[in-house]
Motif scaffolding. Sequence first.
Motif, PDB file in Angstrom:
ATOM      1  N   GLN A  23       0.830  -1.206   0.000  1.00  0.00           N
ATOM      2  CA  GLN A  23       0.000   0.000   0.000  1.00  0.00           C
ATOM      3  C   GLN A  23       0.864   1.256   0.000  1.00  0.00           C
ATOM      4  OE1 GLN A  23      -2.355  -0.659   3.507  1.00  0.00           O
ATOM      5  NE2 GLN A  23      -4.063  -1.536   2.370  1.00  0.00           N
ATOM      6  N   ILE A  24       1.861   1.296   0.861  1.00  0.00           N
ATOM      7  CA  ILE A  24       2.734   2.467   0.956  1.00  0.00           C
ATOM      8  C   ILE A  24       3.460   2.707  -0.363  1.00  0.00           C
ATOM      9  CG2 ILE A  24       4.822   3.403   2.070  1.00  0.00           C
ATOM     10  CD1 ILE A  24       2.317   3.603   3.808  1.00  0.00           C
ATOM     11  N   SER A  25       3.815   1.627  -1.056  1.00  0.00           N
ATOM     12  CA  SER A  25       4.522   1.771  -2.333  1.00  0.00           C
ATOM     13  C   SER A  25       3.582   2.155  -3.468  1.00  0.00           C
ATOM     14  CB  SER A  25       5.237   0.473  -2.698  1.00  0.00           C
ATOM     15  OG  SER A  25       4.331  -0.483  -3.208  1.00  0.00           O
ATOM     16  N   GLY A  26       2.290   2.279  -3.187  1.00  0.00           N
ATOM     17  CA  GLY A  26       1.327   2.543  -4.249  1.00  0.00           C
ATOM     18  C   GLY A  26       1.169   1.341  -5.154  1.00  0.00           C
ATOM     19  N   ASP A  27       1.358   0.165  -4.572  1.00  0.00           N
ATOM     20  CA  ASP A  27       1.299  -1.110  -5.288  1.00  0.00           C
ATOM     21  C   ASP A  27       2.354  -1.220  -6.390  1.00  0.00           C
ATOM     22  OD1 ASP A  27      -0.674  -2.418  -3.765  1.00  0.00           O
ATOM     23  OD2 ASP A  27      -2.245  -1.277  -4.783  1.00  0.00           O
ATOM     24  N   LEU A  28       3.445  -0.451  -6.274  1.00  0.00           N
ATOM     25  CA  LEU A  28       4.569  -0.595  -7.193  1.00  0.00           C
ATOM     26  C   LEU A  28       5.476  -1.741  -6.767  1.00  0.00           C
ATOM     27  CD1 LEU A  28       5.517   3.154  -7.710  1.00  0.00           C
ATOM     28  CD2 LEU A  28       4.304   1.648  -9.299  1.00  0.00           C
ATOM     29  N   LEU A  29       5.395  -2.107  -5.496  1.00  0.00           N
ATOM     30  CA  LEU A  29       6.211  -3.175  -4.948  1.00  0.00           C
ATOM     31  C   LEU A  29       5.301  -4.321  -4.524  1.00  0.00           C
ATOM     32  CD1 LEU A  29       9.044  -4.047  -3.966  1.00  0.00           C
ATOM     33  CD2 LEU A  29       8.499  -2.967  -1.794  1.00  0.00           C
ATOM     34  N   ALA A  30       5.564  -5.500  -5.027  1.00  0.00           N
ATOM     35  CA  ALA A  30       4.821  -6.696  -4.630  1.00  0.00           C
ATOM     36  C   ALA A  30       5.713  -7.494  -3.687  1.00  0.00           C
ATOM     37  CB  ALA A  30       4.451  -7.528  -5.845  1.00  0.00           C
ATOM     38  N   VAL A  31       5.226  -7.747  -2.490  1.00  0.00           N
ATOM     39  CA  VAL A  31       6.007  -8.475  -1.499  1.00  0.00           C
ATOM     40  C   VAL A  31       5.789  -9.972  -1.700  1.00  0.00           C
ATOM     41  CG1 VAL A  31       6.407  -8.858   0.953  1.00  0.00           C
ATOM     42  CG2 VAL A  31       5.855  -6.566   0.125  1.00  0.00           C
ATOM     43  N   ASN A  32       6.863 -10.660  -1.994  1.00  0.00           N
ATOM     44  CA  ASN A  32       6.843 -12.098  -2.215  1.00  0.00           C
ATOM     45  C   ASN A  32       6.869 -12.806  -0.855  1.00  0.00           C
ATOM     46  OD1 ASN A  32       7.883 -14.791  -2.539  1.00  0.00           O
ATOM     47  ND2 ASN A  32       8.506 -14.222  -4.612  1.00  0.00           N
ATOM     48  N   GLN A  33       5.899 -13.660  -0.605  1.00  0.00           N
ATOM     49  CA  GLN A  33       5.835 -14.373   0.673  1.00  0.00           C
ATOM     50  C   GLN A  33       7.073 -15.250   0.887  1.00  0.00           C
ATOM     51  OE1 GLN A  33       3.225 -13.749   2.876  1.00  0.00           O
ATOM     52  NE2 GLN A  33       2.723 -12.209   1.339  1.00  0.00           N
ATOM     53  N   GLY A  34       7.645 -15.748  -0.202  1.00  0.00           N
ATOM     54  CA  GLY A  34       8.852 -16.564  -0.107  1.00  0.00           C
ATOM     55  C   GLY A  34      10.080 -15.770   0.303  1.00  0.00           C
ATOM     56  N   THR A  35       9.997 -14.470   0.202  1.00  0.00           N
ATOM     57  CA  THR A  35      11.063 -13.587   0.660  1.00  0.00           C
ATOM     58  C   THR A  35      10.753 -13.041   2.046  1.00  0.00           C
ATOM     59  OG1 THR A  35      11.500 -12.923  -1.622  1.00  0.00           O
ATOM     60  CG2 THR A  35      12.345 -11.468   0.094  1.00  0.00           C
ATOM     61  N   LEU A  36       9.486 -12.713   2.284  1.00  0.00           N
ATOM     62  CA  LEU A  36       9.093 -12.092   3.547  1.00  0.00           C
ATOM     63  C   LEU A  36       9.318 -13.001   4.751  1.00  0.00           C
ATOM     64  CD1 LEU A  36       7.845  -9.749   5.124  1.00  0.00           C
ATOM     65  CD2 LEU A  36       5.607 -10.795   4.682  1.00  0.00           C
ATOM     66  N   TYR A  37       8.852 -14.234   4.681  1.00  0.00           N
ATOM     67  CA  TYR A  37       8.922 -15.090   5.866  1.00  0.00           C
ATOM     68  C   TYR A  37      10.351 -15.467   6.260  1.00  0.00           C
ATOM     69  CZ  TYR A  37       3.965 -14.876   6.245  1.00  0.00           C
ATOM     70  OH  TYR A  37       2.698 -14.402   6.424  1.00  0.00           O
ATOM     71  N   PRO A  38      11.256 -15.740   5.316  1.00  0.00           N
ATOM     72  CA  PRO A  38      12.655 -15.923   5.728  1.00  0.00           C
ATOM     73  C   PRO A  38      13.244 -14.657   6.360  1.00  0.00           C
ATOM     74  CG  PRO A  38      12.306 -16.909   3.584  1.00  0.00           C
ATOM     75  CD  PRO A  38      11.049 -16.136   3.925  1.00  0.00           C
ATOM     76  N   LEU A  39      12.849 -13.494   5.849  1.00  0.00           N
ATOM     77  CA  LEU A  39      13.317 -12.240   6.442  1.00  0.00           C
ATOM     78  C   LEU A  39      12.796 -12.092   7.873  1.00  0.00           C
ATOM     79  CD1 LEU A  39      14.684  -9.483   6.402  1.00  0.00           C
ATOM     80  CD2 LEU A  39      12.605  -8.575   5.353  1.00  0.00           C
ATOM     81  N   LEU A  40      11.523 -12.403   8.086  1.00  0.00           N
ATOM     82  CA  LEU A  40      10.964 -12.329   9.438  1.00  0.00           C
ATOM     83  C   LEU A  40      11.710 -13.266  10.387  1.00  0.00           C
ATOM     84  CD1 LEU A  40       7.166 -12.132   8.563  1.00  0.00           C
ATOM     85  CD2 LEU A  40       8.581 -10.288   9.506  1.00  0.00           C
ATOM     86  N   LEU A  41      12.031 -14.474   9.920  1.00  0.00           N
ATOM     87  CA  LEU A  41      12.800 -15.418  10.748  1.00  0.00           C
ATOM     88  C   LEU A  41      14.186 -14.863  11.066  1.00  0.00           C
ATOM     89  CD1 LEU A  41      11.876 -18.817   9.102  1.00  0.00           C
ATOM     90  CD2 LEU A  41      11.272 -18.050  11.404  1.00  0.00           C
ATOM     91  N   LYS A  42      14.831 -14.259  10.065  1.00  0.00           N
ATOM     92  CA  LYS A  42      16.159 -13.662  10.267  1.00  0.00           C
ATOM     93  C   LYS A  42      16.096 -12.525  11.284  1.00  0.00           C
ATOM     94  CE  LYS A  42      19.716 -11.136   7.656  1.00  0.00           C
ATOM     95  NZ  LYS A  42      19.612  -9.825   8.289  1.00  0.00           N
ATOM     96  N   LEU A  43      15.123 -11.637  11.127  1.00  0.00           N
ATOM     97  CA  LEU A  43      14.979 -10.512  12.066  1.00  0.00           C
ATOM     98  C   LEU A  43      14.685 -11.003  13.474  1.00  0.00           C
ATOM     99  CD1 LEU A  43      12.957  -8.032   9.832  1.00  0.00           C
ATOM    100  CD2 LEU A  43      15.331  -7.770  10.588  1.00  0.00           C
ATOM    101  N   GLU A  44      13.904 -12.068  13.579  1.00  0.00           N
ATOM    102  CA  GLU A  44      13.605 -12.624  14.901  1.00  0.00           C
ATOM    103  C   GLU A  44      14.858 -13.260  15.507  1.00  0.00           C
ATOM    104  OE1 GLU A  44       9.997 -14.920  17.121  1.00  0.00           O
ATOM    105  OE2 GLU A  44      10.373 -15.464  15.024  1.00  0.00           O
ATOM    106  N   HIS A  45      15.608 -13.978  14.694  1.00  0.00           N
ATOM    107  CA  HIS A  45      16.849 -14.607  15.160  1.00  0.00           C
ATOM    108  C   HIS A  45      17.849 -13.547  15.648  1.00  0.00           C
ATOM    109  CE1 HIS A  45      20.034 -17.563  15.472  1.00  0.00           C
ATOM    110  NE2 HIS A  45      20.797 -16.782  14.725  1.00  0.00           N
ATOM    111  N   GLU A  46      17.899 -12.408  14.969  1.00  0.00           N
ATOM    112  CA  GLU A  46      18.797 -11.312  15.345  1.00  0.00           C
ATOM    113  C   GLU A  46      18.307 -10.553  16.574  1.00  0.00           C
ATOM    114  OE1 GLU A  46      20.290 -10.247  10.804  1.00  0.00           O
ATOM    115  OE2 GLU A  46      18.893  -8.899  11.820  1.00  0.00           O
ATOM    116  N   GLY A  47      17.037 -10.746  16.940  1.00  0.00           N
ATOM    117  CA  GLY A  47      16.484 -10.042  18.097  1.00  0.00           C
ATOM    118  C   GLY A  47      15.807  -8.727  17.779  1.00  0.00           C
ATOM    119  N   SER A  48      15.656  -8.416  16.497  1.00  0.00           N
ATOM    120  CA  SER A  48      15.026  -7.148  16.098  1.00  0.00           C
ATOM    121  C   SER A  48      13.511  -7.186  16.229  1.00  0.00           C
ATOM    122  CB  SER A  48      15.396  -6.800  14.655  1.00  0.00           C
ATOM    123  OG  SER A  48      16.782  -6.610  14.556  1.00  0.00           O
ATOM    124  N   ILE A  49      12.948  -8.377  16.085  1.00  0.00           N
ATOM    125  CA  ILE A  49      11.510  -8.560  16.265  1.00  0.00           C
ATOM    126  C   ILE A  49      11.289  -9.793  17.131  1.00  0.00           C
ATOM    127  CG2 ILE A  49      10.927  -7.473  14.055  1.00  0.00           C
ATOM    128  CD1 ILE A  49      10.381 -10.280  12.918  1.00  0.00           C
TER     129      ILE A  49
END
Length: 101
Positions: A23-49
């Motif tokens: 939404q913020i990108s004005g739908d110019l950026l499509a977030v791939n679930q196959g990219t998002l969930y590994p990123l969420l796991l990485k951020l959680e492992h690092e302690g950021s989330i």
Amino acid sequence: MVLKTLDVLGPQHGWGIARRIEQISGDLLAVNQGTLYPLLLKLEHEGSIASEWGAHRKTTAALRFYRLTAAGRKQLQAETREWSKPRRFIARFFQSQGGGF
């Protein structure tokens, strides 16, 4: 973008994070679930989330909700400072008069 989304909106599930970024990108950026969930796991492992299971408010489905931690807030501040440097340079570059263009 994930850290900023969680900072602004508070705890969100993965689909909510993805949709907000789109939404913020004005739908110019499509977030791939196959990219998002590994990123969420990485951020959680690092302690950021951090995450916890919760119920969706409209259904009985169990969803994993992610929230920003204090370490994530510090990381967001540092990354915001780093991103401001190239942004300022690019703005100066395109505002300059002349230069042979």
